[in-house]
Design a protein around this motif. Structure first.
Motif, PDB file in Angstrom:
ATOM      1  N   GLN A   1      89.293 -11.709  89.044  1.00  0.00           N
ATOM      2  CA  GLN A   1      88.949 -12.978  88.415  1.00  0.00           C
ATOM      3  C   GLN A   1      87.873 -12.803  87.343  1.00  0.00           C
ATOM      4  O   GLN A   1      87.678 -13.676  86.500  1.00  0.00           O
ATOM      5  CB  GLN A   1      88.482 -13.972  89.469  1.00  0.00           C
ATOM      6  CG  GLN A   1      89.574 -14.405  90.445  1.00  0.00           C
ATOM      7  CD  GLN A   1      89.035 -15.307  91.536  1.00  0.00           C
ATOM      8  OE1 GLN A   1      88.004 -15.966  91.362  1.00  0.00           O
ATOM      9  NE2 GLN A   1      89.721 -15.340  92.669  1.00  0.00           N
ATOM     10  N   HIS A   2      87.155 -11.679  87.406  1.00  0.00           N
ATOM     11  CA  HIS A   2      86.063 -11.432  86.466  1.00  0.00           C
ATOM     12  C   HIS A   2      86.254 -10.128  85.684  1.00  0.00           C
ATOM     13  O   HIS A   2      85.358  -9.735  84.936  1.00  0.00           O
ATOM     14  CB  HIS A   2      84.733 -11.379  87.221  1.00  0.00           C
ATOM     15  CG  HIS A   2      84.413 -12.632  87.964  1.00  0.00           C
ATOM     16  ND1 HIS A   2      83.687 -13.661  87.412  1.00  0.00           N
ATOM     17  CD2 HIS A   2      84.751 -13.035  89.219  1.00  0.00           C
ATOM     18  CE1 HIS A   2      83.560 -14.636  88.289  1.00  0.00           C
ATOM     19  NE2 HIS A   2      84.197 -14.282  89.393  1.00  0.00           N
ATOM     20  N   TRP A   3      87.404  -9.470  85.852  1.00  0.00           N
ATOM     21  CA  TRP A   3      87.608  -8.158  85.244  1.00  0.00           C
ATOM     22  C   TRP A   3      89.094  -7.986  84.970  1.00  0.00           C
ATOM     23  O   TRP A   3      89.922  -8.102  85.886  1.00  0.00           O
ATOM     24  CB  TRP A   3      87.123  -7.065  86.197  1.00  0.00           C
ATOM     25  CG  TRP A   3      87.481  -5.658  85.841  1.00  0.00           C
ATOM     26  CD1 TRP A   3      88.405  -4.850  86.447  1.00  0.00           C
ATOM     27  CD2 TRP A   3      86.909  -4.853  84.798  1.00  0.00           C
ATOM     28  NE1 TRP A   3      88.440  -3.615  85.864  1.00  0.00           N
ATOM     29  CE2 TRP A   3      87.536  -3.588  84.839  1.00  0.00           C
ATOM     30  CE3 TRP A   3      85.919  -5.092  83.839  1.00  0.00           C
ATOM     31  CZ2 TRP A   3      87.206  -2.563  83.953  1.00  0.00           C
ATOM     32  CZ3 TRP A   3      85.594  -4.068  82.955  1.00  0.00           C
ATOM     33  CH2 TRP A   3      86.224  -2.825  83.008  1.00  0.00           C
ATOM     34  N   ASP A   4      89.450  -7.709  83.734  1.00  0.00           N
ATOM     35  CA  ASP A   4      90.855  -7.545  83.390  1.00  0.00           C
ATOM     36  C   ASP A   4      91.214  -6.106  83.059  1.00  0.00           C
ATOM     37  O   ASP A   4      92.267  -5.830  82.475  1.00  0.00           O
ATOM     38  CB  ASP A   4      91.242  -8.467  82.227  1.00  0.00           C
ATOM     39  CG  ASP A   4      90.445  -8.180  80.950  1.00  0.00           C
ATOM     40  OD1 ASP A   4      89.615  -7.235  80.954  1.00  0.00           O
ATOM     41  OD2 ASP A   4      90.649  -8.897  79.954  1.00  0.00           O
ATOM     42  N   GLY A   5      90.352  -5.183  83.451  1.00  0.00           N
ATOM     43  CA  GLY A   5      90.603  -3.767  83.212  1.00  0.00           C
ATOM     44  C   GLY A   5      91.189  -3.078  84.433  1.00  0.00           C
ATOM     45  O   GLY A   5      91.777  -3.700  85.323  1.00  0.00           O
ATOM     46  N   VAL A   6      91.014  -1.768  84.491  1.00  0.00           N
ATOM     47  CA  VAL A   6      91.577  -0.943  85.557  1.00  0.00           C
ATOM     48  C   VAL A   6      90.903  -1.270  86.887  1.00  0.00           C
ATOM     49  O   VAL A   6      89.678  -1.394  86.973  1.00  0.00           O
ATOM     50  CB  VAL A   6      91.410   0.550  85.227  1.00  0.00           C
ATOM     51  CG1 VAL A   6      91.853   1.424  86.391  1.00  0.00           C
ATOM     52  CG2 VAL A   6      92.184   0.899  83.964  1.00  0.00           C
ATOM     53  N   LEU A   7      91.721  -1.384  87.932  1.00  0.00           N
ATOM     54  CA  LEU A   7      91.238  -1.663  89.281  1.00  0.00           C
ATOM     55  C   LEU A   7      91.392  -0.427  90.158  1.00  0.00           C
ATOM     56  O   LEU A   7      92.362   0.333  90.028  1.00  0.00           O
ATOM     57  CB  LEU A   7      92.028  -2.812  89.908  1.00  0.00           C
ATOM     58  CG  LEU A   7      91.883  -4.191  89.260  1.00  0.00           C
ATOM     59  CD1 LEU A   7      92.987  -5.124  89.753  1.00  0.00           C
ATOM     60  CD2 LEU A   7      90.507  -4.775  89.585  1.00  0.00           C
ATOM     61  N   GLY A   8      90.440  -0.240  91.065  1.00  0.00           N
ATOM     62  CA  GLY A   8      90.521   0.846  92.037  1.00  0.00           C
ATOM     63  C   GLY A   8      90.247   0.329  93.428  1.00  0.00           C
ATOM     64  O   GLY A   8      89.662  -0.746  93.612  1.00  0.00           O
ATOM     65  N   ALA A   9      90.679   1.092  94.441  1.00  0.00           N
ATOM     66  CA  ALA A   9      90.438   0.704  95.832  1.00  0.00           C
ATOM     67  C   ALA A   9      90.374   1.946  96.705  1.00  0.00           C
ATOM     68  O   ALA A   9      91.276   2.781  96.665  1.00  0.00           O
ATOM     69  CB  ALA A   9      91.544  -0.226  96.333  1.00  0.00           C
ATOM     70  N   TYR A  10      89.288   2.069  97.452  1.00  0.00           N
ATOM     71  CA  TYR A  10      89.237   3.095  98.493  1.00  0.00           C
ATOM     72  C   TYR A  10      88.459   2.552  99.676  1.00  0.00           C
ATOM     73  O   TYR A  10      87.272   2.297  99.614  1.00  0.00           O
ATOM     74  CB  TYR A  10      88.731   4.446  98.002  1.00  0.00           C
ATOM     75  CG  TYR A  10      87.491   4.552  97.154  1.00  0.00           C
ATOM     76  CD1 TYR A  10      86.338   5.168  97.658  1.00  0.00           C
ATOM     77  CD2 TYR A  10      87.478   4.125  95.823  1.00  0.00           C
ATOM     78  CE1 TYR A  10      85.213   5.339  96.869  1.00  0.00           C
ATOM     79  CE2 TYR A  10      86.358   4.294  95.031  1.00  0.00           C
ATOM     80  CZ  TYR A  10      85.215   4.899  95.563  1.00  0.00           C
ATOM     81  OH  TYR A  10      84.099   5.063  94.774  1.00  0.00           O
ATOM     82  N   ALA A  11      89.196   2.335 100.758  1.00  0.00           N
ATOM     83  CA  ALA A  11      88.687   1.640 101.940  1.00  0.00           C
ATOM     84  C   ALA A  11      88.044   2.610 102.928  1.00  0.00           C
ATOM     85  O   ALA A  11      88.296   3.821 102.910  1.00  0.00           O
ATOM     86  CB  ALA A  11      89.830   0.898 102.634  1.00  0.00           C
ATOM     87  N   HIS A  12      87.243   2.035 103.814  1.00  0.00           N
ATOM     88  CA  HIS A  12      86.760   2.816 104.962  1.00  0.00           C
ATOM     89  C   HIS A  12      87.448   2.314 106.231  1.00  0.00           C
ATOM     90  O   HIS A  12      88.086   1.263 106.245  1.00  0.00           O
ATOM     91  CB  HIS A  12      85.238   2.740 105.100  1.00  0.00           C
ATOM     92  CG  HIS A  12      84.690   1.415 105.527  1.00  0.00           C
ATOM     93  ND1 HIS A  12      83.528   0.881 105.011  1.00  0.00           N
ATOM     94  CD2 HIS A  12      85.101   0.494 106.440  1.00  0.00           C
ATOM     95  CE1 HIS A  12      83.270  -0.281 105.582  1.00  0.00           C
ATOM     96  NE2 HIS A  12      84.213  -0.538 106.448  1.00  0.00           N
TER      97      HIS A  12
END
Length: 299
Positions: free
Chosen positions: A229-240
């Motif tokens: 909602q605040h960023w239209d660039g590349v998204l990343g995800a690394y969970a614990h």
């Protein structure tokens, strides 16, 4: 290599990063320091640190994160390692680069981790702004000279620390990732001003990606939605996955199959940079390599 990496992200490709480093060191018998957790492991257990990086590379990671998470002066000096800040950061980066030389048969980037956290949390009382900025600038300079390819800001708790870490990292001229945590439920923690607002405050030209990281597996999807909602660039995800009883991680098993299934959902949300954080191990990364698509869905 960095330019190629940026081109791949621009083309919508999915990039695999490594899993948890500190927790993997713990799983392999490296003692965790009560003040700075895994930050000093490279002093007495350099071979184990190198082996962790190598195993993630062999599992398929295209980016490995150097073991520098709790290794700035804000954390090391109170723990009695103030005279070894440069040595610890330099050796951690060099160890990651050695692992790349030993194990990589493809392009692999080394990211330098930056965070205000230690095993004891963020500094209390809060240092002055000049002190915080100087600490991050020192760490950035050491790691840049040692040869990192980009900087990964991790577990940024608020705009005070985030602005200093972002400024110091961007001054290097290297690409920068913003990594923020979102917890909920009993004993959970949320950013004081909201995760999305923190992204809005910190995302600026030069930031390559914004990552939802060190967040429970089931909380990644809503965190990604708030970030976008605040960023239209590349998204990343690394969970614990697991729990924290300082200075040790408490492992709760999640199968590579279950983790890969969750990650496939993140790709459907448009997440391009995927890996794991605390409690996520080489076997999880290896299955991600098999299961992740080459690109995020079009549109």
């Amino acid at each position: 290599m960095v330019e190629q990496f940026e081109q791949r992200l621009a083309a919508g490709e999915v990039v695999l990063i490594d899993g948890g480093t500190g927790t993997e060191l713990e799983a392999r018998g490296v003692p965790m320091n009560g003040s700075v957790w895994c930050g000093v492991a490279v002093l007495d257990h350099q071979d184990v640190v190198r082996g962790v990086h190598e195993d993630y590379i062999r599992a398929g990671a295209e980016v490995i994160v150097a073991n520098t998470f709790p290794s700035n002066r804000l954390a090391l000096e109170p723990a009695g390692f103030g005279d070894r800040v440069a040595e610890i950061n330099r050796r951690a980066v060099e160890t990651a680069r050695q692992a790349r030389e030993n194990a990589a048969d493809r392009a692999v980037l080394v990211a330098g981790s930056l965070s205000p956290h230690s095993a004891e949390g963020i500094p209390d009382p809060q240092p002055g702004a000049d002190t915080v900025l100087a600490a991050f600038r020192e760490q950035v300079a050491i790691q840049a000279e040692a040869g990192v390819d980009l900087f990964a800001l991790e577990m940024i708790p608020d705009a005070f620390y985030g602005r200093a870490a972002t400024q110091a990292a961007l001054e290097s001229g290297l690409p920068v990732w913003l990594g923020m945590t979102s917890w909920s439920g009993d004993g959970g923690w949320q950013h004081e001003d909201g995760l999305g607002n923190l992204v809005a405050a910190l995302a600026r030209p030069g930031v390559m990606a914004v990552n939802a990281m060190h967040t429970d597996v089931e909380q990644i999807a809503p965190a990604v939605e708030e970030i976008r909602q605040h960023w239209d660039g590349v998204l990343g995800a690394y969970a614990h996955h697991g729990g924290w009883e300082p200075p040790n991680w408490i492992f709760h098993d999640i199968s590579p199959e279950d983790y890969a299934q969750a990650a496939l959902g993140w790709v459907q949300q448009g997440v391009q940079i995927i890996g794991g954080c605390c409690g996520i191990r080489p076997a999880h990364i290896a299955l991600l390599r098999e299961r992740l698509p080459a690109r995020i869905p079009a549109g």
